[in-house]
Design a protein around this motif. Structure first.
Motif, PDB file in Angstrom:
ATOM      1  N   MET A 187       0.809  -1.212   0.000  1.00 45.00           N
ATOM      2  CA  MET A 187       0.000   0.000   0.000  1.00 45.00           C
ATOM      3  C   MET A 187       0.855   1.279   0.000  1.00 45.00           C
ATOM      4  O   MET A 187       0.458   2.290  -0.564  1.00 45.00           O
ATOM      5  CB  MET A 187      -0.923   0.012   1.220  1.00 45.00           C
ATOM      6  CG  MET A 187      -2.060  -1.004   1.158  1.00 45.00           C
ATOM      7  SD  MET A 187      -3.253  -0.657  -0.153  1.00 45.00           S
ATOM      8  CE  MET A 187      -2.799  -1.928  -1.349  1.00 45.00           C
ATOM      9  N   THR A 188       2.009   1.226   0.652  1.00 45.14           N
ATOM     10  CA  THR A 188       2.873   2.413   0.710  1.00 45.14           C
ATOM     11  C   THR A 188       3.808   2.523  -0.486  1.00 45.14           C
ATOM     12  O   THR A 188       4.543   3.511  -0.589  1.00 45.14           O
ATOM     13  CB  THR A 188       3.715   2.379   1.989  1.00 45.14           C
ATOM     14  OG1 THR A 188       4.476   1.163   2.034  1.00 45.14           O
ATOM     15  CG2 THR A 188       2.825   2.454   3.219  1.00 45.14           C
ATOM     16  N   ARG A 189       3.785   1.545  -1.375  1.00 44.73           N
ATOM     17  CA  ARG A 189       4.663   1.599  -2.541  1.00 44.73           C
ATOM     18  C   ARG A 189       4.289   2.792  -3.428  1.00 44.73           C
ATOM     19  O   ARG A 189       3.138   2.967  -3.795  1.00 44.73           O
ATOM     20  CB  ARG A 189       4.561   0.304  -3.329  1.00 44.73           C
ATOM     21  CG  ARG A 189       5.563   0.166  -4.459  1.00 44.73           C
ATOM     22  CD  ARG A 189       5.335  -1.152  -5.164  1.00 44.73           C
ATOM     23  NE  ARG A 189       5.406  -2.267  -4.233  1.00 44.73           N
ATOM     24  CZ  ARG A 189       4.765  -3.424  -4.396  1.00 44.73           C
ATOM     25  NH1 ARG A 189       3.979  -3.608  -5.449  1.00 44.73           N
ATOM     26  NH2 ARG A 189       4.898  -4.375  -3.491  1.00 44.73           N
ATOM     27  N   GLY A 190       5.264   3.595  -3.761  1.00 50.30           N
ATOM     28  CA  GLY A 190       5.028   4.767  -4.604  1.00 50.30           C
ATOM     29  C   GLY A 190       4.839   6.054  -3.831  1.00 50.30           C
ATOM     30  O   GLY A 190       4.937   7.140  -4.417  1.00 50.30           O
ATOM     31  N   THR A 191       4.564   5.957  -2.531  1.00 52.72           N
ATOM     32  CA  THR A 191       4.377   7.182  -1.750  1.00 52.72           C
ATOM     33  C   THR A 191       5.702   7.795  -1.316  1.00 52.72           C
ATOM     34  O   THR A 191       5.746   8.971  -0.948  1.00 52.72           O
ATOM     35  CB  THR A 191       3.525   6.901  -0.511  1.00 52.72           C
ATOM     36  OG1 THR A 191       4.158   5.908   0.302  1.00 52.72           O
ATOM     37  CG2 THR A 191       2.144   6.393  -0.916  1.00 52.72           C
ATOM     38  N   GLY A 192       6.780   7.014  -1.356  1.00 53.22           N
ATOM     39  CA  GLY A 192       8.078   7.570  -0.985  1.00 53.22           C
ATOM     40  C   GLY A 192       8.527   8.675  -1.928  1.00 53.22           C
ATOM     41  O   GLY A 192       9.172   9.633  -1.506  1.00 53.22           O
ATOM     42  N   ILE A 193       8.166   8.548  -3.204  1.00 56.23           N
ATOM     43  CA  ILE A 193       8.541   9.586  -4.158  1.00 56.23           C
ATOM     44  C   ILE A 193       7.835  10.893  -3.836  1.00 56.23           C
ATOM     45  O   ILE A 193       8.364  11.982  -4.070  1.00 56.23           O
ATOM     46  CB  ILE A 193       8.219   9.118  -5.597  1.00 56.23           C
ATOM     47  CG1 ILE A 193       8.822  10.068  -6.629  1.00 56.23           C
ATOM     48  CG2 ILE A 193       6.728   8.982  -5.810  1.00 56.23           C
ATOM     49  CD1 ILE A 193      10.314  10.097  -6.636  1.00 56.23           C
ATOM     50  N   LEU A 194       6.627  10.797  -3.268  1.00 57.89           N
ATOM     51  CA  LEU A 194       5.920  12.019  -2.865  1.00 57.89           C
ATOM     52  C   LEU A 194       6.661  12.722  -1.733  1.00 57.89           C
ATOM     53  O   LEU A 194       6.775  13.957  -1.726  1.00 57.89           O
ATOM     54  CB  LEU A 194       4.500  11.675  -2.435  1.00 57.89           C
ATOM     55  CG  LEU A 194       3.598  11.055  -3.504  1.00 57.89           C
ATOM     56  CD1 LEU A 194       2.249  10.701  -2.896  1.00 57.89           C
ATOM     57  CD2 LEU A 194       3.423  11.987  -4.684  1.00 57.89           C
TER      58      LEU A 194
END
Length: 298
Positions: A187-194
Protein backbone atom coordinates in the motif's frame (compact mmCIF):
# COMPACT_ATOMS: atom_id res chain seq x y z
CA UNK A 1 21.86 96.40 -56.16
CA UNK A 2 25.49 96.00 -55.28
CA UNK A 3 24.49 95.85 -51.63
CA UNK A 4 21.98 93.11 -52.38
CA UNK A 5 24.51 91.06 -54.29
CA UNK A 6 27.00 91.49 -51.52
CA UNK A 7 24.43 90.45 -48.96
CA UNK A 8 23.70 87.41 -51.09
CA UNK A 9 27.33 86.52 -51.03
CA UNK A 10 27.35 87.02 -47.31
CA UNK A 11 24.34 84.74 -46.86
CA UNK A 12 26.25 81.94 -48.52
CA UNK A 13 29.25 82.43 -46.25
CA UNK A 14 29.54 80.78 -42.84
CA UNK A 15 32.84 82.31 -41.83
CA UNK A 16 33.12 85.48 -39.71
CA UNK A 17 36.22 86.61 -41.59
CA UNK A 18 34.29 86.42 -44.85
CA UNK A 19 31.66 88.79 -43.49
CA UNK A 20 34.32 91.27 -42.39
CA UNK A 21 35.81 91.31 -45.88
CA UNK A 22 32.38 91.92 -47.38
CA UNK A 23 31.82 94.85 -45.02
CA UNK A 24 35.12 96.44 -46.00
CA UNK A 25 34.34 96.10 -49.71
CA UNK A 26 30.94 97.68 -49.08
CA UNK A 27 32.57 100.61 -47.31
CA UNK A 28 35.02 101.13 -50.16
CA UNK A 29 32.24 101.08 -52.74
CA UNK A 30 29.77 103.37 -50.98
CA UNK A 31 32.42 105.55 -49.31
CA UNK A 32 31.12 104.62 -45.85
CA UNK A 33 33.18 104.44 -42.71
CA UNK A 34 34.32 100.88 -42.00
CA UNK A 35 32.72 100.94 -38.56
CA UNK A 36 29.30 101.84 -40.01
CA UNK A 37 29.56 99.14 -42.66
CA UNK A 38 30.41 96.57 -40.05
CA UNK A 39 27.40 97.65 -38.00
CA UNK A 40 25.04 97.26 -40.98
CA UNK A 41 26.37 93.87 -41.93
CA UNK A 42 24.00 91.09 -40.89
CA UNK A 43 25.04 88.54 -38.38
CA UNK A 44 26.31 85.32 -39.94
CA UNK A 45 24.13 82.26 -39.65
CA UNK A 46 25.00 80.16 -36.68
CA UNK A 47 26.70 76.94 -37.52
CA UNK A 48 24.61 74.00 -36.78
CA UNK A 49 25.92 72.45 -33.64
CA UNK A 50 26.63 68.79 -33.63
CA UNK A 51 24.91 68.53 -30.25
CA UNK A 52 21.68 69.95 -31.74
CA UNK A 53 21.50 67.13 -34.25
CA UNK A 54 22.15 64.53 -31.57
CA UNK A 55 19.27 63.27 -29.37
CA UNK A 56 19.52 63.86 -25.62
CA UNK A 57 21.37 61.38 -23.43
CA UNK A 58 18.14 60.24 -21.76
CA UNK A 59 16.64 59.40 -25.13
CA UNK A 60 19.73 57.40 -26.04
CA UNK A 61 19.53 55.51 -22.77
CA UNK A 62 15.83 54.76 -23.31
CA UNK A 63 16.51 53.61 -26.86
CA UNK A 64 19.30 51.32 -25.69
CA UNK A 65 17.06 49.93 -22.93
CA UNK A 66 14.29 49.25 -25.41
CA UNK A 67 16.80 47.56 -27.67
CA UNK A 68 17.82 45.09 -24.93
CA UNK A 69 14.34 44.33 -23.60
CA UNK A 70 14.22 40.56 -24.10
CA UNK A 71 10.62 39.44 -24.38
CA UNK A 72 7.13 39.64 -23.06
CA UNK A 73 6.91 38.52 -19.44
CA UNK A 74 4.75 35.42 -19.83
CA UNK A 75 5.60 32.03 -18.28
CA UNK A 76 6.42 30.52 -21.68
CA UNK A 77 8.45 33.56 -22.71
CA UNK A 78 10.37 33.59 -19.44
CA UNK A 79 11.09 29.88 -19.78
CA UNK A 80 12.36 30.25 -23.34
CA UNK A 81 14.63 33.17 -22.39
CA UNK A 82 15.97 31.57 -19.20
CA UNK A 83 19.47 30.18 -18.76
CA UNK A 84 20.05 26.53 -19.65
CA UNK A 85 20.57 25.57 -15.98
CA UNK A 86 17.35 27.31 -14.98
CA UNK A 87 15.56 25.57 -17.85
CA UNK A 88 16.76 22.18 -16.61
CA UNK A 89 15.52 23.01 -13.11
CA UNK A 90 12.12 24.07 -14.45
CA UNK A 91 11.79 20.94 -16.60
CA UNK A 92 12.73 18.72 -13.65
CA UNK A 93 10.18 20.38 -11.40
CA UNK A 94 7.49 20.11 -14.07
CA UNK A 95 8.21 16.38 -14.43
CA UNK A 96 8.10 16.01 -10.64
CA UNK A 97 4.69 17.67 -10.60
CA UNK A 98 3.42 15.32 -13.33
CA UNK A 99 4.80 12.35 -11.38
CA UNK A 100 3.07 13.55 -8.21
CA UNK A 101 -0.34 13.67 -9.86
CA UNK A 102 0.27 10.32 -11.57
CA UNK A 103 1.03 8.69 -8.22
CA UNK A 104 -2.05 10.35 -6.73
CA UNK A 105 -4.32 8.93 -9.43
CA UNK A 106 -2.79 5.45 -9.32
CA UNK A 107 -2.74 5.11 -5.54
CA UNK A 108 -6.22 6.57 -5.15
CA UNK A 109 -7.65 3.89 -7.44
CA UNK A 110 -5.57 1.18 -5.76
CA UNK A 111 -6.51 2.17 -2.21
CA UNK A 112 -10.19 2.60 -3.04
CA UNK A 113 -10.34 -0.83 -4.70
CA UNK A 114 -8.44 -2.58 -1.89
CA UNK A 115 -10.54 -0.90 0.79
CA UNK A 116 -13.78 -1.93 -0.90
CA UNK A 117 -12.64 -5.56 -1.23
CA UNK A 118 -11.40 -5.61 2.34
CA UNK A 119 -14.67 -4.31 3.73
CA UNK A 120 -16.68 -6.83 1.71
CA UNK A 121 -14.56 -9.83 2.79
CA UNK A 122 -14.42 -8.64 6.39
CA UNK A 123 -18.19 -8.77 6.57
CA UNK A 124 -18.07 -12.33 5.17
CA UNK A 125 -15.58 -13.41 7.86
CA UNK A 126 -17.64 -11.85 10.62
CA UNK A 127 -20.73 -13.72 9.39
CA UNK A 128 -18.94 -17.12 9.29
CA UNK A 129 -18.97 -19.58 12.18
CA UNK A 130 -15.81 -21.54 11.42
CA UNK A 131 -12.59 -20.97 9.55
CA UNK A 132 -13.50 -23.68 7.06
CA UNK A 133 -16.73 -21.88 6.24
CA UNK A 134 -14.95 -18.55 5.85
CA UNK A 135 -12.36 -20.07 3.51
CA UNK A 136 -15.11 -21.63 1.41
CA UNK A 137 -16.84 -18.26 1.01
CA UNK A 138 -13.56 -16.51 0.26
CA UNK A 139 -12.35 -19.11 -2.21
CA UNK A 140 -12.37 -16.73 -5.19
CA UNK A 141 -11.57 -13.56 -3.26
CA UNK A 142 -8.21 -11.82 -3.66
CA UNK A 143 -8.25 -9.44 -0.72
CA UNK A 144 -5.79 -9.48 2.16
CA UNK A 145 -8.47 -10.93 4.46
CA UNK A 146 -8.78 -13.89 2.11
CA UNK A 147 -5.01 -14.33 2.18
CA UNK A 148 -5.06 -14.32 5.99
CA UNK A 149 -7.87 -16.87 6.09
CA UNK A 150 -6.08 -19.23 3.70
CA UNK A 151 -2.81 -18.84 5.65
CA UNK A 152 -4.58 -19.76 8.90
CA UNK A 153 -6.31 -22.75 7.30
CA UNK A 154 -3.01 -23.98 5.88
CA UNK A 155 -1.29 -23.77 9.25
CA UNK A 156 -4.12 -25.67 10.96
CA UNK A 157 -3.89 -28.38 8.34
CA UNK A 158 -0.12 -28.69 8.79
CA UNK A 159 -0.54 -28.81 12.58
CA UNK A 160 -3.15 -31.58 12.75
CA UNK A 161 -0.78 -34.01 14.45
CA UNK A 162 0.19 -31.58 17.21
CA UNK A 163 -1.62 -31.17 20.49
CA UNK A 164 -0.09 -27.85 21.57
CA UNK A 165 -2.74 -25.30 20.67
CA UNK A 166 -0.69 -22.40 21.97
CA UNK A 167 2.05 -23.23 19.47
CA UNK A 168 -0.51 -23.28 16.67
CA UNK A 169 -1.86 -19.88 17.67
CA UNK A 170 1.65 -18.48 17.83
CA UNK A 171 2.46 -19.72 14.34
CA UNK A 172 -0.81 -18.38 12.96
CA UNK A 173 -0.11 -15.01 14.58
CA UNK A 174 3.34 -14.96 12.98
CA UNK A 175 1.82 -15.65 9.58
CA UNK A 176 -0.69 -12.87 10.10
CA UNK A 177 2.09 -10.43 10.98
CA UNK A 178 3.98 -11.25 7.80
CA UNK A 179 0.87 -10.91 5.63
CA UNK A 180 -0.02 -7.58 7.23
CA UNK A 181 3.53 -6.28 6.78
CA UNK A 182 3.47 -7.27 3.11
CA UNK A 183 0.11 -5.55 2.62
CA UNK A 184 1.44 -2.37 4.28
CA UNK A 185 4.50 -2.37 2.01
CA UNK A 186 2.30 -2.82 -1.02
CA UNK A 187 0.00 0.00 0.00
CA UNK A 188 2.87 2.41 0.71
CA UNK A 189 4.66 1.60 -2.54
CA UNK A 190 5.03 4.77 -4.60
CA UNK A 191 4.38 7.18 -1.75
CA UNK A 192 8.08 7.57 -0.98
CA UNK A 193 8.54 9.59 -4.16
CA UNK A 194 5.92 12.02 -2.87
CA UNK A 195 7.91 12.54 0.32
CA UNK A 196 11.07 13.10 -1.71
CA UNK A 197 9.43 15.65 -3.99
CA UNK A 198 7.85 17.45 -1.07
CA UNK A 199 11.17 17.64 0.75
CA UNK A 200 13.58 18.71 -2.00
CA UNK A 201 11.22 20.49 -4.42
CA UNK A 202 11.51 23.94 -2.77
CA UNK A 203 15.29 23.64 -2.54
CA UNK A 204 15.61 22.70 -6.20
CA UNK A 205 13.48 25.70 -7.10
CA UNK A 206 15.61 27.88 -4.84
CA UNK A 207 18.73 26.68 -6.63
CA UNK A 208 17.22 27.74 -9.95
CA UNK A 209 16.30 31.12 -8.46
CA UNK A 210 19.81 31.74 -7.11
CA UNK A 211 21.35 30.79 -10.43
CA UNK A 212 18.94 33.01 -12.37
CA UNK A 213 19.45 36.04 -10.12
CA UNK A 214 23.20 35.57 -10.38
CA UNK A 215 22.92 35.70 -14.17
CA UNK A 216 20.65 38.74 -13.88
CA UNK A 217 23.28 40.63 -11.89
CA UNK A 218 25.94 39.61 -14.38
CA UNK A 219 23.74 41.04 -17.13
CA UNK A 220 23.35 44.27 -15.15
CA UNK A 221 27.11 44.65 -14.89
CA UNK A 222 27.54 44.05 -18.61
CA UNK A 223 24.79 46.44 -19.73
CA UNK A 224 25.95 49.18 -17.31
CA UNK A 225 22.36 50.06 -16.44
CA UNK A 226 20.10 49.63 -13.46
CA UNK A 227 16.87 50.34 -15.31
CA UNK A 228 14.14 48.11 -13.88
CA UNK A 229 12.84 47.35 -17.36
CA UNK A 230 16.17 45.67 -18.12
CA UNK A 231 16.66 43.97 -14.76
CA UNK A 232 13.10 42.72 -14.22
CA UNK A 233 12.98 39.93 -16.87
CA UNK A 234 16.00 38.09 -15.48
CA UNK A 235 14.70 38.30 -11.92
CA UNK A 236 11.24 37.17 -13.04
CA UNK A 237 12.75 34.14 -14.79
CA UNK A 238 14.61 33.26 -11.59
CA UNK A 239 11.52 33.58 -9.42
CA UNK A 240 9.59 31.36 -11.83
CA UNK A 241 11.84 28.47 -10.76
CA UNK A 242 10.86 29.00 -7.12
CA UNK A 243 7.19 29.12 -8.10
CA UNK A 244 7.51 25.80 -9.95
CA UNK A 245 9.28 24.30 -6.93
CA UNK A 246 6.36 25.24 -4.70
CA UNK A 247 3.86 24.00 -7.28
CA UNK A 248 5.58 20.61 -7.24
CA UNK A 249 6.24 20.39 -3.49
CA UNK A 250 2.97 21.57 -1.93
CA UNK A 251 0.67 19.02 -3.67
CA UNK A 252 3.23 16.27 -2.99
CA UNK A 253 3.17 16.94 0.75
CA UNK A 254 -0.62 17.19 0.87
CA UNK A 255 -1.11 13.99 -1.15
CA UNK A 256 1.49 12.13 0.94
CA UNK A 257 -0.31 13.01 4.16
CA UNK A 258 -3.63 12.01 2.60
CA UNK A 259 -2.25 8.62 1.60
CA UNK A 260 -0.66 8.13 5.02
CA UNK A 261 -4.06 8.53 6.68
CA UNK A 262 -5.75 6.29 4.12
CA UNK A 263 -3.13 3.56 4.52
CA UNK A 264 -3.44 3.79 8.29
CA UNK A 265 -7.19 3.29 8.01
CA UNK A 266 -6.66 0.33 5.68
CA UNK A 267 -4.25 -1.28 8.11
CA UNK A 268 -6.79 -0.76 10.87
CA UNK A 269 -9.40 -2.69 8.89
CA UNK A 270 -6.86 -5.41 8.16
CA UNK A 271 -6.01 -5.68 11.85
CA UNK A 272 -9.71 -6.07 12.62
CA UNK A 273 -9.90 -8.89 10.09
CA UNK A 274 -6.81 -10.65 11.45
CA UNK A 275 -8.16 -10.36 15.00
CA UNK A 276 -11.47 -11.86 13.92
CA UNK A 277 -9.69 -14.72 12.16
CA UNK A 278 -7.50 -15.33 15.21
CA UNK A 279 -10.60 -15.63 17.39
CA UNK A 280 -12.08 -18.00 14.83
CA UNK A 281 -8.92 -20.16 14.93
CA UNK A 282 -9.06 -20.21 18.73
CA UNK A 283 -12.69 -21.34 18.68
CA UNK A 284 -11.92 -24.07 16.16
CA UNK A 285 -9.07 -25.35 18.30
CA UNK A 286 -11.26 -25.35 21.39
CA UNK A 287 -13.89 -27.33 19.50
CA UNK A 288 -11.27 -29.89 18.50
CA UNK A 289 -10.22 -30.23 22.15
CA UNK A 290 -13.79 -30.37 23.39
CA UNK A 291 -15.02 -33.09 21.02
CA UNK A 292 -12.91 -35.97 22.49
CA UNK A 293 -13.87 -35.02 26.02
CA UNK A 294 -17.51 -34.90 25.02
CA UNK A 295 -17.37 -38.33 23.41
CA UNK A 296 -15.56 -39.71 26.45
CA UNK A 297 -18.20 -38.27 28.75
CA UNK A 298 -20.97 -39.83 26.69
Amino acid sequence: MILGSLRGCAARSSDRAGWSLVALLLAATLSLPPSLAMAQAPNPPQAVSDSASMPPATELAQASDLAVLPHELTPIGMFMAADSIVKMVMIGLALASVLTWSVWLTKTIELATARRRLGRDLSIVEASQTLREACAKLQDADSDIAVLARAAAGELQRSQDTANHDGIKERVGSLFSRVEAGAARRMTRGTGILATIGSIGPFVGLFGTVWGIMNAFIGISKSQTTNLAVVAPGIAEALLATALGLVAAIPAVVIYNLFARSIMGYRGLLNDGSAELMRMVSRDLDRVSYMPRRHAAE
